[in-house]
Design a protein around this motif. Sequence first.
Motif, PDB file in Angstrom:
ATOM      1  N   UNK A   7       0.815  -1.214   0.000  1.00 17.07           N
ATOM      2  CA  UNK A   7       0.000   0.000   0.000  1.00 17.07           C
ATOM      3  C   UNK A   7       0.847   1.262   0.000  1.00 17.07           C
ATOM      4  N   UNK A   8       1.925   1.278   0.787  1.00 20.94           N
ATOM      5  CA  UNK A   8       2.799   2.450   0.825  1.00 20.94           C
ATOM      6  C   UNK A   8       3.545   2.631  -0.505  1.00 20.94           C
ATOM      7  N   UNK A   9       3.969   1.505  -1.109  1.00 24.64           N
ATOM      8  CA  UNK A   9       4.622   1.597  -2.423  1.00 24.64           C
ATOM      9  C   UNK A   9       3.656   2.122  -3.474  1.00 24.64           C
ATOM     10  N   UNK A 132      -5.691   9.634   4.915  1.00 22.23           N
ATOM     11  CA  UNK A 132      -4.422   8.962   5.149  1.00 22.23           C
ATOM     12  C   UNK A 132      -4.031   9.023   6.622  1.00 22.23           C
ATOM     13  N   UNK A 133      -3.311   7.994   7.061  1.00 19.64           N
ATOM     14  CA  UNK A 133      -2.728   8.000   8.401  1.00 19.64           C
ATOM     15  C   UNK A 133      -1.506   8.928   8.388  1.00 19.64           C
ATOM     16  N   UNK A 134      -0.878   9.107   9.546  1.00 19.75           N
ATOM     17  CA  UNK A 134       0.307   9.978   9.607  1.00 19.75           C
ATOM     18  C   UNK A 134       1.425   9.451   8.715  1.00 19.75           C
ATOM     19  N   UNK A 140       3.147  10.082   1.229  1.00 14.85           N
ATOM     20  CA  UNK A 140       2.523  10.747   0.071  1.00 14.85           C
ATOM     21  C   UNK A 140       3.163  12.106  -0.170  1.00 14.85           C
ATOM     22  N   UNK A 141       3.401  12.868   0.907  1.00 12.14           N
ATOM     23  CA  UNK A 141       4.038  14.173   0.758  1.00 12.14           C
ATOM     24  C   UNK A 141       5.452  14.056   0.209  1.00 12.14           C
ATOM     25  N   UNK A 142       6.203  13.098   0.734  1.00  7.89           N
ATOM     26  CA  UNK A 142       7.573  12.890   0.260  1.00  7.89           C
ATOM     27  C   UNK A 142       7.574  12.492  -1.210  1.00  7.89           C
ATOM     28  N   UNK A 194       0.704   2.023 -14.531  1.00  7.20           N
ATOM     29  CA  UNK A 194       1.243   1.442 -13.295  1.00  7.20           C
ATOM     30  C   UNK A 194       0.195   1.316 -12.197  1.00  7.20           C
ATOM     31  N   UNK A 195      -0.981   1.851 -12.383  1.00 10.00           N
ATOM     32  CA  UNK A 195      -2.010   1.797 -11.335  1.00 10.00           C
ATOM     33  C   UNK A 195      -2.400   0.390 -11.008  1.00 10.00           C
TER      34      UNK A 195
END
Length: 195
Positions: A7-9, A132-134, A140-142, A194-195
């Motif tokens: 999920x993070x990737x 989104x969580x912290x 996402x910001x990065x 890529x989605x």
Amino acid sequence: MTDTIIGLLSIMITASLVNNVVLSQFLGLCPFLGVSRKTETAFGMGMACVFVISLASLVTNAIYKFILSPLDLSFLQTIVFIMVIAMLVQFVEMFLKKFVVSLYQSLGVYLPLITTNCAVLGVALNNVTDGYSLLESTICGFATAVGFTIAIVILAGIREKIQFNDIPKPFKGMPTVLLAAGLMAIAFTGFSALR
């Protein structure tokens, strides 16, 4: 655990390439066009945005989750987020002025303008809207800032290569830059697979 990493990737790839903040969402166009004359300056602006957007995503999401939402003050989110972003930009400006003077002078007026860079505020607001969580918000910001850096450095490289070309007078300057940015945006649509 594996689902969390995947999920993070997915968030990283989507934020940096598929939904590139500049070339897909058209946010942050002022620094994208204004600071992309030299590759070194563009990279410096990108790194400043990586710091500001990543930290702003973390701080604004924490403020929303732990202060604004529990106190039913969500309607103040835009004002509070702008204040947090302005504070972070002032911190970056003081740091560069003290320790990286050449980059500070190269960025010129565009450095304080990160405060008004709609990409920074847009990412903070989207993180809250998407729930989104912290950690997800920070990632996402990065990734969004990395995508911004990729786009601005590529455009700076193109501008350095074409500045001495024999271009017809009506196309010299900004028209050529806008054409290059448009072609980059078309090329980045290829990442939608890529989605």
